[in-house]
Design a protein around this motif. Sequence first.
Motif, mmCIF file in Angstrom:
data_model
loop_
_atom_site.group_PDB
_atom_site.id
_atom_site.type_symbol
_atom_site.label_atom_id
_atom_site.label_comp_id
_atom_site.label_asym_id
_atom_site.label_seq_id
_atom_site.Cartn_x
_atom_site.Cartn_y
_atom_site.Cartn_z
ATOM 1 N N SER A 183 59.625 18.123 54.496
ATOM 2 C CA SER A 183 59.885 19.294 55.320
ATOM 3 C C SER A 183 60.947 20.166 54.651
ATOM 4 N N HIS A 184 60.944 21.449 54.995
ATOM 5 C CA HIS A 184 61.939 22.381 54.455
ATOM 6 C C HIS A 184 63.226 22.380 55.263
ATOM 7 N N LEU A 185 63.275 21.634 56.369
ATOM 8 C CA LEU A 185 64.356 21.776 57.337
ATOM 9 C C LEU A 185 65.627 21.017 56.984
ATOM 10 N N GLY A 186 65.511 19.867 56.366
ATOM 11 C CA GLY A 186 66.674 18.999 56.225
ATOM 12 C C GLY A 186 66.780 18.083 57.423
ATOM 13 N N ARG A 187 67.489 16.981 57.275
ATOM 14 C CA ARG A 187 67.480 15.923 58.284
ATOM 15 C C ARG A 187 67.910 16.403 59.668
ATOM 16 N N ASP A 213 67.119 17.550 49.693
ATOM 17 C CA ASP A 213 66.977 18.310 48.451
ATOM 18 C C ASP A 213 65.582 18.206 47.835
ATOM 19 N N TRP A 214 64.758 17.302 48.319
ATOM 20 C CA TRP A 214 63.457 17.036 47.696
ATOM 21 C C TRP A 214 62.547 18.270 47.742
ATOM 22 N N PHE A 215 62.338 18.825 48.915
ATOM 23 C CA PHE A 215 61.447 19.974 49.105
ATOM 24 C C PHE A 215 61.825 21.104 48.148
ATOM 25 N N HIS A 216 63.090 21.459 48.121
ATOM 26 C CA HIS A 216 63.554 22.615 47.358
ATOM 27 C C HIS A 216 63.600 22.330 45.861
ATOM 28 N N SER A 217 63.880 21.085 45.499
ATOM 29 C CA SER A 217 63.905 20.727 44.073
ATOM 30 C C SER A 217 62.509 20.779 43.468
ATOM 31 N N VAL A 218 61.513 20.323 44.213
ATOM 32 C CA VAL A 218 60.135 20.374 43.712
ATOM 33 C C VAL A 218 59.684 21.826 43.557
ATOM 34 N N LEU A 219 60.001 22.662 44.544
ATOM 35 C CA LEU A 219 59.657 24.078 44.423
ATOM 36 C C LEU A 219 60.353 24.702 43.217
ATOM 37 N N GLY A 220 61.625 24.372 43.025
ATOM 38 C CA GLY A 220 62.359 24.916 41.893
ATOM 39 C C GLY A 220 61.805 24.450 40.567
ATOM 40 N N LEU A 221 61.483 23.161 40.468
ATOM 41 C CA LEU A 221 60.944 22.630 39.223
ATOM 42 C C LEU A 221 59.619 23.286 38.870
ATOM 43 N N LEU A 222 58.783 23.534 39.879
ATOM 44 C CA LEU A 222 57.471 24.140 39.657
ATOM 45 C C LEU A 222 57.520 25.663 39.641
ATOM 46 N N ASP A 223 58.692 26.237 39.875
ATOM 47 C CA ASP A 223 58.852 27.692 39.922
ATOM 48 C C ASP A 223 57.891 28.330 40.932
ATOM 49 N N VAL A 224 57.907 27.760 42.137
ATOM 50 C CA VAL A 224 57.176 28.346 43.262
ATOM 51 C C VAL A 224 58.182 29.151 44.070
ATOM 52 N N ALA A 272 70.624 26.074 46.849
ATOM 53 C CA ALA A 272 71.722 25.114 46.989
ATOM 54 C C ALA A 272 71.212 23.682 47.096
ATOM 55 N N ASN A 273 69.957 23.510 47.535
ATOM 56 C CA ASN A 273 69.373 22.176 47.666
ATOM 57 C C ASN A 273 68.482 21.801 46.491
ATOM 58 N N ALA A 297 68.631 23.356 39.785
ATOM 59 C CA ALA A 297 69.042 24.753 39.652
ATOM 60 C C ALA A 297 70.247 24.925 38.727
ATOM 61 N N ALA A 298 71.243 24.050 38.870
ATOM 62 C CA ALA A 298 72.469 24.199 38.081
ATOM 63 C C ALA A 298 72.240 23.941 36.600
ATOM 64 N N CYS A 299 71.128 23.278 36.257
ATOM 65 C CA CYS A 299 70.857 22.933 34.858
ATOM 66 C C CYS A 299 69.725 23.773 34.268
ATOM 67 N N SER A 300 69.322 24.798 34.995
ATOM 68 C CA SER A 300 68.251 25.656 34.524
ATOM 69 C C SER A 300 68.838 26.873 33.833
ATOM 70 N N ALA A 301 68.258 27.224 32.691
ATOM 71 C CA ALA A 301 68.727 28.391 31.948
ATOM 72 C C ALA A 301 68.510 29.664 32.743
#
Length: 564
Positions: free
Chosen positions: A308-312, A535-546, A554-555, A559-563
Motif C-alpha cells: 500500500s502507499h499509505l504506510g503502517r 518504504d517498499w511501495f515508494h522504493s520500488v516506484l523509484g527504482l523503476l522510475d514510475v 522521503a520513503n 533516492a539518496a543514492c541516485s544521480a
Amino acid sequence: MTSLHFPWHRRPAASAPEATPLSPAAGRTPWAVALACAAWMGGACNLALWARLSELGLLQGARGLLLGLGIAGIITALIVTLVSLLAWRWTFKPVLMLLLVTAAAGMHFMRVYGIVIDPSMVVNVLQTDTREATDLLSLRLVLTLALAGVLPAVLLWRTPVRYGRPGRRALGNLGLFVASLLVAAGLLLACFQPLASLMRNHKDVRYLINPLNTVWAVADVAAKPLRRAEGPLQPIGQDAVLGTPYAHQAQPPLVVLVLGETGRAGNFGLNGYGRDTTPELAKEQVVSLRNVWSCGTSTAASVPCMFSHLGREAYLDRQHDSEGLMDVLQRAGLAVLWLDNQSGCKGVCDRVPNVNTSSLADAPLCPGGQCQDMIMLKGLDERIAALPAERRARGVVVVMHQMGSHGPAYSKRSPPEFKRFLPECTSASLQECSRESLVNAYDNSIAYTDHFLASTIRWLKSKGAQPTALLYLADHGESLGENNLYLHGLPYAVAPDVQKHVPWITWLSPAYQQRAGLRTACLQQQADQRRSHDDWFHSVLGLLDVQTGVYRRANDVFAACSAG
C-alpha cells in the motif's frame, strides 16, 4: 362369559409418575449447566493465562491465590453472561459446545506456541490453507481437543436440561444475564487495583483470556466491514507514467521482487549472524539493509500494508480499501507477473496476471505435494514470454511470494542437501524440540532461501546486458522459543523484535546501476539506517522510475543514492 379384547380395546397402561422439578427426569437448569461449563473454561482451559501470571509472580501467596480465583471468577461470570442470552432449547447446547471446543483449541495453541489470540490471529486462521493447517496437526493437539473440548461437549450433549415455557425461559435468561453481570462487576471491583496495574503494564495478558479472546477477536473481524466504507477499491496512481529512460532504452528492465516469508533479519549471515546461512549471496554484489521493520507480525497483516502507499499508521486507520503497488505498475504500462508459492497474495495481486505454484506436480521440487521455492524459477522465461508483448517492450516486473521459512514445519522448507545444521527439529510441537534443533531447522530454511535468491540472481545475470535487479523483503519475523514464544502473529504493540525485524536485500546489475544512476557503495553506507515496510511501495516506484503523485521521495531508500 369370557370377555373379548380387540386391539383397539387395549387396557390403558399405568401412567408414569409425573416428574418433579427436583427429579432426575426433569433435567438440570440452564444456569447450572452454563455455570459448570463456564467454570471449566474459565479455570482449566486458561492454563496459558495462569502460566503467564505465575511467570509475572502474581500468583504467589494468599493474595496471589485470591487474585487468581478472582480472575477465574470474572471469566466464568462473563462466559455465563454471554451464554445467558442464548439459553434457548435450540441454541444453548450448540453454543456451549462450540465454546468448549474453541477453548480447548485456544488453550493448545497458546500453550504450545506461546501465541495470543487477537483479530489478526483470527484472520490468519481464516486464511490458512489445508497444507498449512496440516503442519500444525500433532498428537498433543488431538489429545487436548479430545479431553478438554470434545469430552466435555459430549457430556453436555447427554445432560438433560429443563428449559420450561418460553415466557418463563425469557425471564430466567434475563435474570441469569443480570446476576452473572453483577457477579463479574463485583469481582472486578474487588480485584480492580492489581488488575488495572496488570492490564496496563502487561497488555499481552488480555489476549490470553480464553475463550473470550476468541469471541472478541471474531466479533472484531466480523465488524470491520461495517467500520470501513463498502464499495469498489479506491484507484491510486491514475497519473502513473514511465520516466525518461524508457523512451530511449536499448533493452527493457527486468526486476524481480521477492516477497519473503517469516524471515528473521538476525539469522541472515549477511547481517552478522554467527552462522554462515547466506554463503551464496555473500559472493554476489548485494546490499543488505540491517535495520528494517515490518508493518505487521503476520502475512495477512503485512502484505497488504507493505504493498500500500499509505504506510503502517495510515493503513491501519484507513476508511476504505485502495489499490496497491501492483495496480500502479500495471497502470504505468509495465508487464507484471505474480508467482505465489504460498497461500495467496492477500488481495494485492488479484488484478494482475498471477500464478500459484504451491501445488504443482513436480516430483523433485514438490515432495509431499508442497512445492519448494525453486519451483518459481522453473519455466519462468516461458511465463514472461506469455505476457503482452507491448508491455514487455517497456519492462517486466516479477513478484515471487516465497514459502520461505513458514513454520512450524521448518524442516519441510529445505531439501536434504541444504540441511547443514543438525540435528533438526521435525515436530510440529516446537516445545518438544531442543532449542538447538529448532534453530537448526529454521537456519536450514534460511540457507535454502539464500540458494533460491542467489539462483534468481544467476538467472538475471544470464540476460546479458539487459538491466536487471532483485529486491528481497520479508513480510515478518519469527519467534524461536525466546521467552517461550513460538511462530509469529502477536499483537504489534507487544510482539518481540524478532517478529518485526526483517531482512531487505538488494542486487542491481551493472547495467541497471548505470540506467538508474545508482551507486551500490552509497546504498551500503545506509545499511544501518532505520527503514520499514512503509518504504517498499515508494522504493520500488523509484527504482523503476514510475512517476506518480502518490510517490514519496522521503520513503525511497534509493533516492539518496541516485544521480538523478
